[in-house]
Write a protein that holds these residues in place. Structure first.
Motif, PDB file in Angstrom:
ATOM      1  N   TYR A 273       0.806  -1.365  -0.036  1.00  0.00           N
ATOM      2  CA  TYR A 273       0.112   0.099  -0.026  1.00  0.00           C
ATOM      3  C   TYR A 273       0.801   1.204   0.104  1.00  0.00           C
ATOM      4  O   TYR A 273       0.153   2.255  -0.167  1.00  0.00           O
ATOM      5  N   GLY A 274       2.196   1.032   0.331  1.00  0.00           N
ATOM      6  CA  GLY A 274       3.036   2.344   0.143  1.00  0.00           C
ATOM      7  C   GLY A 274       2.743   3.165   1.531  1.00  0.00           C
ATOM      8  O   GLY A 274       3.292   4.294   1.674  1.00  0.00           O
ATOM      9  N   LYS A 275       2.068   2.521   2.552  1.00  0.00           N
ATOM     10  CA  LYS A 275       1.897   3.207   3.689  1.00  0.00           C
ATOM     11  C   LYS A 275       1.790   2.098   4.790  1.00  0.00           C
ATOM     12  O   LYS A 275       1.359   1.075   4.440  1.00  0.00           O
ATOM     13  N   GLN A 276       1.799   2.318   6.112  1.00  0.00           N
ATOM     14  CA  GLN A 276       1.778   1.624   7.118  1.00  0.00           C
ATOM     15  C   GLN A 276       0.554   1.730   8.120  1.00  0.00           C
ATOM     16  O   GLN A 276      -0.043   2.824   8.214  1.00  0.00           O
ATOM     17  N   ASN A 277       0.169   0.630   8.859  1.00  0.00           N
ATOM     18  CA  ASN A 277      -0.884   1.087   9.868  1.00  0.00           C
ATOM     19  C   ASN A 277      -0.506   1.743  10.941  1.00  0.00           C
ATOM     20  O   ASN A 277       0.789   1.643  11.383  1.00  0.00           O
ATOM     21  N   GLY A 278      -1.450   2.641  11.485  1.00  0.00           N
ATOM     22  CA  GLY A 278      -1.144   3.368  12.678  1.00  0.00           C
ATOM     23  C   GLY A 278      -1.172   2.357  14.041  1.00  0.00           C
ATOM     24  O   GLY A 278      -0.686   2.690  15.007  1.00  0.00           O
ATOM     25  N   GLU A 279      -1.959   1.561  13.703  1.00  0.00           N
ATOM     26  CA  GLU A 279      -2.589   0.587  14.998  1.00  0.00           C
ATOM     27  C   GLU A 279      -2.350  -0.765  14.385  1.00  0.00           C
ATOM     28  O   GLU A 279      -2.617  -1.142  13.418  1.00  0.00           O
ATOM     29  N   VAL A 280      -1.841  -1.716  15.347  1.00  0.00           N
ATOM     30  CA  VAL A 280      -1.923  -3.115  14.977  1.00  0.00           C
ATOM     31  C   VAL A 280      -2.453  -3.986  16.167  1.00  0.00           C
ATOM     32  O   VAL A 280      -1.980  -3.701  17.460  1.00  0.00           O
ATOM     33  N   CYS A 281      -3.311  -4.856  16.075  1.00  0.00           N
ATOM     34  CA  CYS A 281      -3.764  -5.577  17.010  1.00  0.00           C
ATOM     35  C   CYS A 281      -3.765  -6.880  16.729  1.00  0.00           C
ATOM     36  O   CYS A 281      -3.764  -7.355  15.483  1.00  0.00           O
ATOM     37  N   ALA A 282      -3.244  -7.699  17.713  1.00  0.00           N
ATOM     38  CA  ALA A 282      -2.915  -9.230  17.487  1.00  0.00           C
ATOM     39  C   ALA A 282      -2.781  -9.790  18.606  1.00  0.00           C
ATOM     40  O   ALA A 282      -2.733  -9.012  19.835  1.00  0.00           O
ATOM     41  N   ASP A 283      -2.664 -11.092  18.689  1.00  0.00           N
ATOM     42  CA  ASP A 283      -2.788 -11.996  19.699  1.00  0.00           C
ATOM     43  C   ASP A 283      -1.197 -11.974  20.485  1.00  0.00           C
ATOM     44  O   ASP A 283      -0.350 -11.651  19.972  1.00  0.00           O
ATOM     45  N   SER A 284      -1.251 -12.889  21.604  1.00  0.00           N
ATOM     46  CA  SER A 284      -0.184 -12.844  22.439  1.00  0.00           C
ATOM     47  C   SER A 284       0.904 -13.358  21.781  1.00  0.00           C
ATOM     48  O   SER A 284       2.189 -13.349  22.120  1.00  0.00           O
ATOM     49  N   GLY A 285       0.798 -14.262  20.745  1.00  0.00           N
ATOM     50  CA  GLY A 285       1.732 -14.970  20.041  1.00  0.00           C
ATOM     51  C   GLY A 285       2.822 -14.240  19.451  1.00  0.00           C
ATOM     52  O   GLY A 285       3.762 -14.523  18.917  1.00  0.00           O
ATOM     53  N   TYR A 286       2.415 -12.805  19.174  1.00  0.00           N
ATOM     54  CA  TYR A 286       3.229 -11.756  18.469  1.00  0.00           C
ATOM     55  C   TYR A 286       3.851 -10.823  19.543  1.00  0.00           C
ATOM     56  O   TYR A 286       4.796 -10.038  19.115  1.00  0.00           O
ATOM     57  N   GLY A 287       3.699 -10.902  20.774  1.00  0.00           N
ATOM     58  CA  GLY A 287       4.200 -10.213  21.784  1.00  0.00           C
ATOM     59  C   GLY A 287       5.455 -10.329  22.053  1.00  0.00           C
ATOM     60  O   GLY A 287       5.769 -10.775  23.132  1.00  0.00           O
ATOM     61  N   SER A 288       6.460 -10.083  21.288  1.00  0.00           N
ATOM     62  CA  SER A 288       7.918 -10.189  21.795  1.00  0.00           C
ATOM     63  C   SER A 288       8.700  -9.141  21.706  1.00  0.00           C
ATOM     64  O   SER A 288       8.291  -7.955  21.165  1.00  0.00           O
ATOM     65  N   GLU A 289       9.933  -8.995  22.437  1.00  0.00           N
ATOM     66  CA  GLU A 289      10.508  -7.646  22.507  1.00  0.00           C
ATOM     67  C   GLU A 289      11.083  -7.041  21.103  1.00  0.00           C
ATOM     68  O   GLU A 289      10.918  -5.978  20.841  1.00  0.00           O
ATOM     69  N   GLN A 290      11.449  -8.155  20.090  1.00  0.00           N
ATOM     70  CA  GLN A 290      11.674  -7.585  18.850  1.00  0.00           C
ATOM     71  C   GLN A 290      10.491  -7.030  18.226  1.00  0.00           C
ATOM     72  O   GLN A 290      10.568  -5.934  17.444  1.00  0.00           O
ATOM     73  N   ASN A 291       9.279  -7.638  18.194  1.00  0.00           N
ATOM     74  CA  ASN A 291       8.200  -7.149  17.492  1.00  0.00           C
ATOM     75  C   ASN A 291       7.845  -5.630  18.174  1.00  0.00           C
ATOM     76  O   ASN A 291       7.385  -4.700  17.470  1.00  0.00           O
TER      77      ASN A 291
END
Ligand code: SF4
Length: 304
Positions: free
Chosen positions: A80-98
């Protein structure tokens, strides 16, 4: 040896591959007819949705979700040439790197971490020996144990994840625990003093994420999550019976899922249109959707 070398070359950075489709890796599936946790060759499909329309999709060989978030957000940016201002995801994605990636790129992460719900349970909050309940003096950098002993900073260790991300973990040690009456309840190691490990950077990210998740906007996102991507997967897999890919290899599987996503978006658009017609609401949705459809078909024919 030659055969082994060829297999290692096919394997690359993956930890397994299928003989019939070398791009597929062995994963635990939700569908487990034998009920023995058997792994099967497959692909990890990631989707982003908005009002149950699929706005982005990608295919990954990694069975876990943690390592897919950054490349997935990058693919969204590329599409899309642009990024989301907000991302909602479950705990499987919640790492320090992310978290680091999202906070660093101006994205508000409404993303849980693995202890998000557990850390607020009364039993955990009332256990004084847990690291989360030890008092931390930020100015002088030490923890205070339940017996009032200072646990001093004794050094840092660098931990590397399987994605190559390096985290710094700080170690704190009590001076002497040998005569402590709480010793049995406090820790199980044989050493005569308790040593704890704390990742301050990750904890700071988690605190910021928690603030977002418990805000009004965060509660809205969290209650919407089950009716967004989960519902879309439910419609595709159970209402329309798409549970297996018919094609092999990364490129073809990606194209196949692209067509499935396209069909889903068309169905969704028609359903909205019908509802609007029944309610006599004028909308320009079909016209706008047609433009997206044409654009996507060009991409697919290129991929094929
Ligand atoms: S065992 Fe050591 S760290 Fe635990 S409460 Fe006693 S003195 Fe403190």
């Amino acid at each position: 040896m030659r055969e082994d070398e060829e297999k290692l070359e096919t394997l690359g950075e993956k930890n397994s591959f299928s003989k019939t489709d070398p791009d597929a890796t062995f994963m635990r599936m939700k569908e487990d007819a034998m009920n023995n946790g058997q792994t099967k060759p497959g692909y990890n499909v990631q989707i982003a949705t908005e009002n149950q329309f699929i706005t982005n999709y990608d295919i990954f060989w990694r069975p876990t979700d943690q390592g897919t978030l950054i490349p997935f957000l990058d693919s969204f940016q590329a599409r899309y040439g642009k990024q989301n201002g907000e991302v909602c995801a479950d705990s499987g994605y919640g790492s320090e790197q992310n978290y680091e990636y999202m906070f660093g790129n101006g994205i508000a992460p409404y993303v849980k971490y693995n202890m998000f719900h557990a850390e607020d349970k009364r039993k955990r909050r009332q256990t004084p020996f847990l690291i989360q309940n030890l008092h931390y003096n930020e100015t002088d950098d030490y923890f205070v144990c339940p017996m009032g002993q200072h646990m001093e900073h004794i050094g840092d260790v660098t931990v590397k994840s399987d994605l190559g991300y390096e985290s710094t973990v700080s170690r704190y040690s009590a001076r002497d625990c040998s005569g402590c009456p709480l010793r049995g309840k406090c820790y199980k190691a044989a050493a005569d003093r308790r040593i704890i490990e704390v990742n301050h950077k990750n904890n700071a990210y988690r605190r910021k994420a928690k603030e977002l998740l418990t805000s009004e906007r965060g509660i809205h996102h969290r209650s919407n999550r089950p009716i967004e991507p989960e519902a879309v997967f439910g419609i595709i897999k159970f209402n329309h019976g798409f549970k297996r890919f018919h094609l092999k290899s990364n490129e073809k599987v990606k194209t196949e899922f692209g067509l499935v996503a396209l069909a889903h978006n068309i169905r969704k658009c028609i359903a909205i249109n019908q509802q609007n017609m029944e309610k006599n609401i004028k909308t320009d949705a079909p016209k706008r959707f047609y433009i997206h459809l044409t654009w996507d078909w060009i991409r697919f024919s290129e991929a094929c």
